[in-house]
Design a protein around this motif. Structure first.
Motif, PDB file in Angstrom:
ATOM      1  N   ASP A 183      47.680  47.264  36.432  1.00 53.91           N
ATOM      2  CA  ASP A 183      47.904  45.887  36.895  1.00 53.91           C
ATOM      3  C   ASP A 183      47.004  44.923  36.119  1.00 53.91           C
ATOM      4  OD1 ASP A 183      48.920  43.801  38.384  1.00 53.91           O
ATOM      5  OD2 ASP A 183      47.719  44.220  40.162  1.00 53.91           O
ATOM      6  N   SER A 184      47.078  45.016  34.793  1.00 56.29           N
ATOM      7  CA  SER A 184      46.174  44.241  33.925  1.00 56.29           C
ATOM      8  C   SER A 184      46.359  42.734  34.073  1.00 56.29           C
ATOM      9  CB  SER A 184      46.379  44.643  32.461  1.00 56.29           C
ATOM     10  OG  SER A 184      46.026  45.996  32.265  1.00 56.29           O
ATOM     11  N   LYS A 185      47.551  42.329  34.475  1.00 57.29           N
ATOM     12  CA  LYS A 185      47.831  40.903  34.664  1.00 57.29           C
ATOM     13  C   LYS A 185      46.894  40.297  35.706  1.00 57.29           C
ATOM     14  CE  LYS A 185      51.669  39.874  36.823  1.00 57.29           C
ATOM     15  NZ  LYS A 185      53.129  39.778  37.090  1.00 57.29           N
ATOM     16  N   ASN A 186      46.475  41.128  36.663  1.00 60.79           N
ATOM     17  CA  ASN A 186      45.618  40.648  37.757  1.00 60.79           C
ATOM     18  C   ASN A 186      44.170  41.123  37.640  1.00 60.79           C
ATOM     19  OD1 ASN A 186      47.570  39.180  39.503  1.00 60.79           O
ATOM     20  ND2 ASN A 186      48.589  41.168  39.522  1.00 60.79           N
ATOM     21  N   ALA A 187      43.818  41.723  36.501  1.00 64.12           N
ATOM     22  CA  ALA A 187      42.432  42.178  36.304  1.00 64.12           C
ATOM     23  C   ALA A 187      41.526  40.982  36.003  1.00 64.12           C
ATOM     24  CB  ALA A 187      42.378  43.173  35.148  1.00 64.12           C
ATOM     25  N   PRO A 188      40.254  41.057  36.431  1.00 64.84           N
ATOM     26  CA  PRO A 188      39.657  42.137  37.221  1.00 64.84           C
ATOM     27  C   PRO A 188      39.838  41.905  38.727  1.00 64.84           C
ATOM     28  CG  PRO A 188      37.964  40.589  36.553  1.00 64.84           C
ATOM     29  CD  PRO A 188      39.254  40.079  35.962  1.00 64.84           C
ATOM     30  N   TYR A 189      39.944  43.006  39.482  1.00 63.64           N
ATOM     31  CA  TYR A 189      40.013  42.898  40.944  1.00 63.64           C
ATOM     32  C   TYR A 189      38.650  42.520  41.533  1.00 63.64           C
ATOM     33  CZ  TYR A 189      44.632  45.212  41.394  1.00 63.64           C
ATOM     34  OH  TYR A 189      45.958  45.539  41.345  1.00 63.64           O
ATOM     35  N   GLY A 190      37.586  42.886  40.828  1.00 62.51           N
ATOM     36  CA  GLY A 190      36.234  42.755  41.376  1.00 62.51           C
ATOM     37  C   GLY A 190      35.812  41.350  41.742  1.00 62.51           C
ATOM     38  N   ALA A 191      36.462  40.346  41.158  1.00 60.80           N
ATOM     39  CA  ALA A 191      36.087  38.951  41.432  1.00 60.80           C
ATOM     40  C   ALA A 191      36.975  38.326  42.515  1.00 60.80           C
ATOM     41  CB  ALA A 191      36.195  38.128  40.153  1.00 60.80           C
ATOM     42  N   LYS A 192      37.943  39.095  43.039  1.00 58.87           N
ATOM     43  CA  LYS A 192      38.887  38.547  44.009  1.00 58.87           C
ATOM     44  C   LYS A 192      38.401  38.737  45.446  1.00 58.87           C
ATOM     45  CE  LYS A 192      42.820  39.441  40.942  1.00 58.87           C
ATOM     46  NZ  LYS A 192      42.905  38.063  40.462  1.00 58.87           N
ATOM     47  N   SER A 193      39.010  38.002  46.381  1.00 53.39           N
ATOM     48  CA  SER A 193      38.679  38.149  47.806  1.00 53.39           C
ATOM     49  C   SER A 193      39.226  39.472  48.315  1.00 53.39           C
ATOM     50  CB  SER A 193      39.293  37.007  48.617  1.00 53.39           C
ATOM     51  OG  SER A 193      40.707  37.144  48.661  1.00 53.39           O
ATOM     52  N   GLN A 194      38.700  39.934  49.440  1.00 55.33           N
ATOM     53  CA  GLN A 194      39.176  41.205  49.986  1.00 55.33           C
ATOM     54  C   GLN A 194      40.671  41.148  50.296  1.00 55.33           C
ATOM     55  OE1 GLN A 194      37.506  42.620  53.729  1.00 55.33           O
ATOM     56  NE2 GLN A 194      38.039  44.709  53.218  1.00 55.33           N
ATOM     57  N   GLN A 195      41.153  40.034  50.829  1.00 56.72           N
ATOM     58  CA  GLN A 195      42.576  39.938  51.173  1.00 56.72           C
ATOM     59  C   GLN A 195      43.451  39.995  49.932  1.00 56.72           C
ATOM     60  OE1 GLN A 195      43.708  40.115  54.426  1.00 56.72           O
ATOM     61  NE2 GLN A 195      45.560  40.599  53.258  1.00 56.72           N
ATOM     62  N   GLU A 196      43.003  39.375  48.850  1.00 53.37           N
ATOM     63  CA  GLU A 196      43.755  39.450  47.587  1.00 53.37           C
ATOM     64  C   GLU A 196      43.830  40.893  47.096  1.00 53.37           C
ATOM     65  OE1 GLU A 196      43.194  35.518  44.902  1.00 53.37           O
ATOM     66  OE2 GLU A 196      41.304  36.447  45.507  1.00 53.37           O
ATOM     67  N   ILE A 197      42.707  41.602  47.195  1.00 49.90           N
ATOM     68  CA  ILE A 197      42.654  43.008  46.751  1.00 49.90           C
ATOM     69  C   ILE A 197      43.583  43.862  47.614  1.00 49.90           C
ATOM     70  CG2 ILE A 197      41.162  45.036  46.496  1.00 49.90           C
ATOM     71  CD1 ILE A 197      38.834  42.923  46.076  1.00 49.90           C
ATOM     72  N   ILE A 198      43.585  43.623  48.915  1.00 47.83           N
ATOM     73  CA  ILE A 198      44.476  44.357  49.828  1.00 47.83           C
ATOM     74  C   ILE A 198      45.941  44.087  49.471  1.00 47.83           C
ATOM     75  CG2 ILE A 198      45.307  44.465  52.227  1.00 47.83           C
ATOM     76  CD1 ILE A 198      42.338  44.065  53.078  1.00 47.83           C
ATOM     77  N   ASN A 199      46.284  42.822  49.252  1.00 46.04           N
ATOM     78  CA  ASN A 199      47.671  42.464  48.922  1.00 46.04           C
ATOM     79  C   ASN A 199      48.135  43.128  47.630  1.00 46.04           C
ATOM     80  OD1 ASN A 199      47.684  40.853  51.205  1.00 46.04           O
ATOM     81  ND2 ASN A 199      47.407  38.933  50.098  1.00 46.04           N
ATOM     82  N   LEU A 200      47.274  43.118  46.605  1.00 48.42           N
ATOM     83  CA  LEU A 200      47.621  43.753  45.331  1.00 48.42           C
ATOM     84  C   LEU A 200      47.760  45.275  45.497  1.00 48.42           C
ATOM     85  CD1 LEU A 200      45.249  41.716  42.979  1.00 48.42           C
ATOM     86  CD2 LEU A 200      47.757  41.666  42.932  1.00 48.42           C
ATOM     87  N   SER A 201      46.884  45.861  46.303  1.00 49.90           N
ATOM     88  CA  SER A 201      46.928  47.318  46.532  1.00 49.90           C
ATOM     89  C   SER A 201      48.203  47.717  47.263  1.00 49.90           C
ATOM     90  CB  SER A 201      45.692  47.759  47.322  1.00 49.90           C
ATOM     91  OG  SER A 201      44.512  47.489  46.602  1.00 49.90           O
ATOM     92  N   ILE A 202      48.633  46.896  48.221  1.00 53.53           N
ATOM     93  CA  ILE A 202      49.889  47.154  48.940  1.00 53.53           C
ATOM     94  C   ILE A 202      51.073  47.054  47.977  1.00 53.53           C
ATOM     95  CG2 ILE A 202      51.485  46.164  50.649  1.00 53.53           C
ATOM     96  CD1 ILE A 202      48.982  45.525  52.371  1.00 53.53           C
ATOM     97  N   LYS A 203      51.072  46.008  47.145  1.00 48.92           N
ATOM     98  CA  LYS A 203      52.145  45.825  46.153  1.00 48.92           C
ATOM     99  C   LYS A 203      52.266  47.049  45.252  1.00 48.92           C
ATOM    100  CE  LYS A 203      51.103  44.173  42.280  1.00 48.92           C
ATOM    101  NZ  LYS A 203      50.693  43.477  41.052  1.00 48.92           N
TER     102      LYS A 203
END
Length: 262
Positions: free
Chosen positions: A38-58
C-alpha cells in the motif's frame, strides 16, 4: 479450491513487508502468497490510529476477496494499532508483527536496548503494554525513524541521504551504550548493510521476521491448512510503483509483480 491450496495474504504500507515475506517463503516454500504493497498511503506511522485501522480493514478485505486462508499483517504500525479490531471483525486467522522487545530485554547484558520504530508504533497501546511488561529493569532508548520509510520506498538503499539519516538516528542509542537494537518496522531490515557499517559488532540487531514466519507456520499446522505440494507463483501488487518490488526481491525464482489500484 481446497482450503489448503488457498493463498497466504500479506499486506504492508509498502515494500517493507517483503522482508517478512522472505522469511515466510524460506520457511514455507510450497505456499502461494499474495502481497499488497500500500505504498500510495505510506508511511502508516505518521497517521492517526483510525486512519491505520481503516487502511488495514481495506487491505484485509481485498485479501479475503482473493481467497486468503490466513492474513499476515506485515507492518508493525498496522499490527500495534489495528490487529485487535481485525481479529474482532474477521474469523480468518490473523498474524501480526511486533518489535522484538522481549528477546532484547531478556538477553541484554548492559540492560540498555535501543528501539527504532515509527511514531505510530511507539505511541500504540499494544507497544506500550508490551514494553512495560518486559523492560522494567531495562533502559530503553526509543527513537522515531522519521523519514526512513519514504527513502526506503524509493528502492535506492545506498543513497547518501539514507545513510546520513540512519547515522543521525542511531547515534543517540550508541551514546547510551546499547547492546541490542530492535528494528520496529518491517522496512528497517533493508537498512542492515548500512547499520553494519555504523553499529559496533557487539550490538545485536534483531527484527520480527523469523518470529512472524514461525507463527504463521504454527497457525497453519494447527488448523490443518499447510500446503503439501508447490502452489502457484507468489503475486505482489503495488498501488504505486511495482518496479521497486521487482528490484528489492532480487530473486531467481519468478514472482508475479503488478500494479493494482486499491
Amino acid at each position: 479450491m481446497q482450503k489448503t491450496h488457498a493463498p497466504i495474504g500479506m499486506f504492508d504500507s509498502g515494500i517493507g513487508g517483503t522482508s517478512i515475506f522472505k522469511e515466510i517463503h524460506k520457511l514455507l516454500p510450497l505456499e502461494q502468497v499474495i502481497y499488497l504493497a500500500d505504498s500510495k498511503n505510506a508511511p502508516y506511522g505518521a497517521k492517526s490510529q483510525q486512519e491505520i485501522i481503516n487502511l488495514s480493514i481495506k487491505n484485509t478485505e481485498l485479501l479475503l476477496e482473493m481467497g486468503a486462508k490466513i492474513i499476515v499483517v506485515a507492518c508493525n504500525t498496522a499490527t500495534t494499532n489495528a490487529i485487535k479490531v481485525l481479529r474482532e471483525k474477521y474469523s480468518t486467522p490473523i498474524v501480526g508483527i511486533e518489535p522484538a522487545i522481549k528477546p532484547a530485554a531478556l538477553n541484554s547484558k548492559n540492560k540498555t536496548i535501543g528501539i527504532l520504530a515509527t511514531k505510530g508504533t511507539l505511541a500504540s497501546e499494544l507497544f506500550i503494554k508490551t514494553s512495560d511488561l518486559y523492560t522494567r529493569s531495562t533502559k530503553v532508548i526509543e527513537v522515531v525513524g522519521e523519514g526512513l520509510v519514504p527513502l526506503i520506498e524509493t528502492g535506492d538503499l545506498q543513497q547518501p541521504a539514507l545513510k546520513q539519516l540512519v547515522k543521525e538516528l542511531v547515534s543517540p542509542m550508541l551514546k547510551e551504550n546499547i547492546d541490542y537494537l530492535v528494528l520496529g518496522c518491517s522496512h528497517y531490515p533493508y537498512l542492515m548493510p548500512i547499520l553494519k557499517e555504523i553499529v559496533p559488532p557487539y550490538v545485536q540487531i534483531i527484527d520480527s521476521g523469523r518470529a512472524a514466519a514461525q507463527q504463521t507456520k504454527n497457525l497453519l499446522e494447527k488448523l490443518n491448512l499447510l500446503r503439501q505440494d508447490r502452489g502457484e507463483k507468489c503475486i505482489f501488487f503495488s498501488n504505486k510503483n511495482p518496479r521497486i518490488i521487482e528490484e528489492i526481491l532480487q530473486s531467481e525464482e519468478r514472482f508475479l509483480v503488478g500494479y493494482k489500484d486499491f
